[in-house]
Write a protein that holds these residues in place. Structure first.
Motif, short mmCIF file in Angstrom:
data_model
loop_
_atom_site.label_atom_id
_atom_site.label_comp_id
_atom_site.label_asym_id
_atom_site.label_seq_id
_atom_site.Cartn_x
_atom_site.Cartn_y
_atom_site.Cartn_z
N PRO A 1 13.92 -45.37 8.31
CA PRO A 1 15.17 -44.66 8.66
C PRO A 1 15.75 -45.05 10.02
O PRO A 1 16.96 -45.14 10.17
CB PRO A 1 14.77 -43.18 8.62
CG PRO A 1 13.63 -43.14 7.65
CD PRO A 1 12.89 -44.44 7.85
N PHE A 2 14.89 -45.28 11.02
CA PHE A 2 15.39 -45.65 12.34
C PHE A 2 16.19 -46.95 12.27
O PHE A 2 17.15 -47.14 13.03
CB PHE A 2 14.24 -45.79 13.36
CG PHE A 2 14.70 -46.22 14.72
CD1 PHE A 2 15.42 -45.35 15.53
CD2 PHE A 2 14.44 -47.49 15.20
CE1 PHE A 2 15.86 -45.74 16.79
CE2 PHE A 2 14.88 -47.89 16.46
CZ PHE A 2 15.59 -47.01 17.26
N LEU A 3 15.84 -47.82 11.35
CA LEU A 3 16.55 -49.10 11.24
C LEU A 3 17.98 -48.91 10.76
O LEU A 3 18.85 -49.73 11.08
CB LEU A 3 15.78 -50.05 10.33
CG LEU A 3 14.36 -50.37 10.83
CD1 LEU A 3 13.63 -51.22 9.82
CD2 LEU A 3 14.40 -51.04 12.19
N ASP A 4 18.26 -47.84 10.04
CA ASP A 4 19.65 -47.52 9.68
C ASP A 4 20.45 -47.26 10.95
O ASP A 4 21.60 -47.69 11.07
CB ASP A 4 19.72 -46.29 8.76
CG ASP A 4 19.18 -46.56 7.37
OD1 ASP A 4 19.29 -47.71 6.89
OD2 ASP A 4 18.65 -45.61 6.76
N VAL B 1 19.72 -48.44 13.98
CA VAL B 1 19.85 -49.72 14.67
C VAL B 1 20.99 -50.53 14.04
O VAL B 1 21.86 -51.06 14.75
CB VAL B 1 18.53 -50.52 14.62
CG1 VAL B 1 18.72 -51.93 15.18
CG2 VAL B 1 17.43 -49.79 15.38
N ALA B 2 21.01 -50.64 12.73
CA ALA B 2 22.03 -51.42 12.04
C ALA B 2 23.43 -50.85 12.29
O ALA B 2 24.38 -51.60 12.54
CB ALA B 2 21.73 -51.48 10.54
N GLU B 3 23.56 -49.53 12.25
CA GLU B 3 24.85 -48.89 12.49
C GLU B 3 25.28 -49.12 13.94
O GLU B 3 26.44 -49.41 14.21
CB GLU B 3 24.75 -47.39 12.20
CG GLU B 3 26.07 -46.65 12.23
CD GLU B 3 26.54 -46.25 13.63
OE1 GLU B 3 25.71 -45.93 14.51
OE2 GLU B 3 27.76 -46.27 13.86
N THR B 4 24.35 -49.00 14.87
CA THR B 4 24.65 -49.17 16.29
C THR B 4 25.09 -50.59 16.58
O THR B 4 26.11 -50.82 17.24
CB THR B 4 23.43 -48.79 17.15
OG1 THR B 4 23.06 -47.43 16.86
CG2 THR B 4 23.72 -48.93 18.63
N THR B 5 24.36 -51.58 16.08
CA THR B 5 24.72 -52.97 16.35
C THR B 5 26.00 -53.35 15.61
O THR B 5 26.77 -54.17 16.10
CB THR B 5 23.56 -53.93 15.99
OG1 THR B 5 23.20 -53.77 14.62
CG2 THR B 5 22.35 -53.67 16.89
N ALA B 6 26.26 -52.74 14.45
CA ALA B 6 27.50 -53.02 13.71
C ALA B 6 28.73 -52.55 14.50
O ALA B 6 29.81 -53.12 14.35
CB ALA B 6 27.46 -52.35 12.34
N ARG B 7 28.54 -51.54 15.37
CA ARG B 7 29.63 -51.06 16.23
C ARG B 7 29.85 -51.98 17.42
O ARG B 7 30.73 -51.73 18.25
CB ARG B 7 29.31 -49.66 16.78
CG ARG B 7 29.36 -48.54 15.80
CD ARG B 7 29.35 -47.15 16.50
NE ARG B 7 28.76 -47.07 17.80
CZ ARG B 7 27.53 -46.63 18.07
NH1 ARG B 7 26.72 -46.28 17.08
NH2 ARG B 7 27.09 -46.57 19.31
N GLY B 8 29.03 -53.01 17.56
CA GLY B 8 29.17 -53.94 18.67
C GLY B 8 28.28 -53.65 19.85
O GLY B 8 28.37 -54.31 20.88
#
Length: 171
Positions: free
Chosen positions: A53-56, A58-65
């Motif tokens: 779940p934490f990786l979701d 991470v992915a959302e955070t990095t997708a925001r730039g």
């Protein structure tokens, strides 16, 4: 109770850094115990077999730039816990986190904070305090400019000297 790391990541606009300096954490963690008993994550397996779940987040955070960087300072030869961390790091990289490893001997002359931390947007630091056996005891926010500057300088020095996850081989 809210998770201050998740709060920091949700508010981050540009950067999130994580500095880890212990050779072992929560050794009673069921995933670590399973790893000690031979369980391994397979990067070639279906993603659901190793995604957490934490990786979701991470992915959302990095997708925001937001650029997420984690540096780990480790003793060599590494402990079994660090071998475990190394083995289970590829999902973090797949989620967009940049990770580097620095042997402790290469950090001897770096003025470092006394504990692990997160820093968000070079403006606020979340210190994590551990017991002697690696259990989280407390967390504390700090936004004092001198502390933020120390953390930023220390992390950037560690980052420059460290080896990327893809190139580092635990000894």
């Amino acid at each position: 109770m809210t998770n201050p790391i998740l709060e920091g990541l949700a508010k981050a606009r540009h950067s999130a850094i994580h500095l880890e300096m212990r050779d072992a954490y929560q050794q009673n963690d069921p995933e670590f115990i399973a790893w000690q008993n031979g369980k391994r994550l397979d990067p070639a397996a279906d993603r659901s077999a190793w995604w957490r779940p934490f990786l979701d987040v991470v992915a959302e955070t990095t997708a925001r730039g937001v650029v997420m960087r984690r540096a780990r300072i480790v003793s060599e030869p590494v402990t079994d816990y660090i071998k475990y961390e190394y083995d289970v790091t590829f999902p973090n990289v797949a989620a967009g986190e940049l990770i580097r490893w620095l042997p402790r001997r290469k950090a001897a002359d770096i003025p470092l904070p006394g504990t692990d931390l997160w820093m968000f947007d070079k403006s606020s630091v979340l210190f994590t305090y551990f017991s002697g056996i690696g259990e989280v005891v407390d967390r504390e926010w700090c936004s004092e400019p001198a502390v933020v500057a120390l953390v930023s300088t220390a992390f950037e020095t560690v980052w420059e000297r460290a080896t990327s996850h893809e190139e580092y081989k635990p000894v």
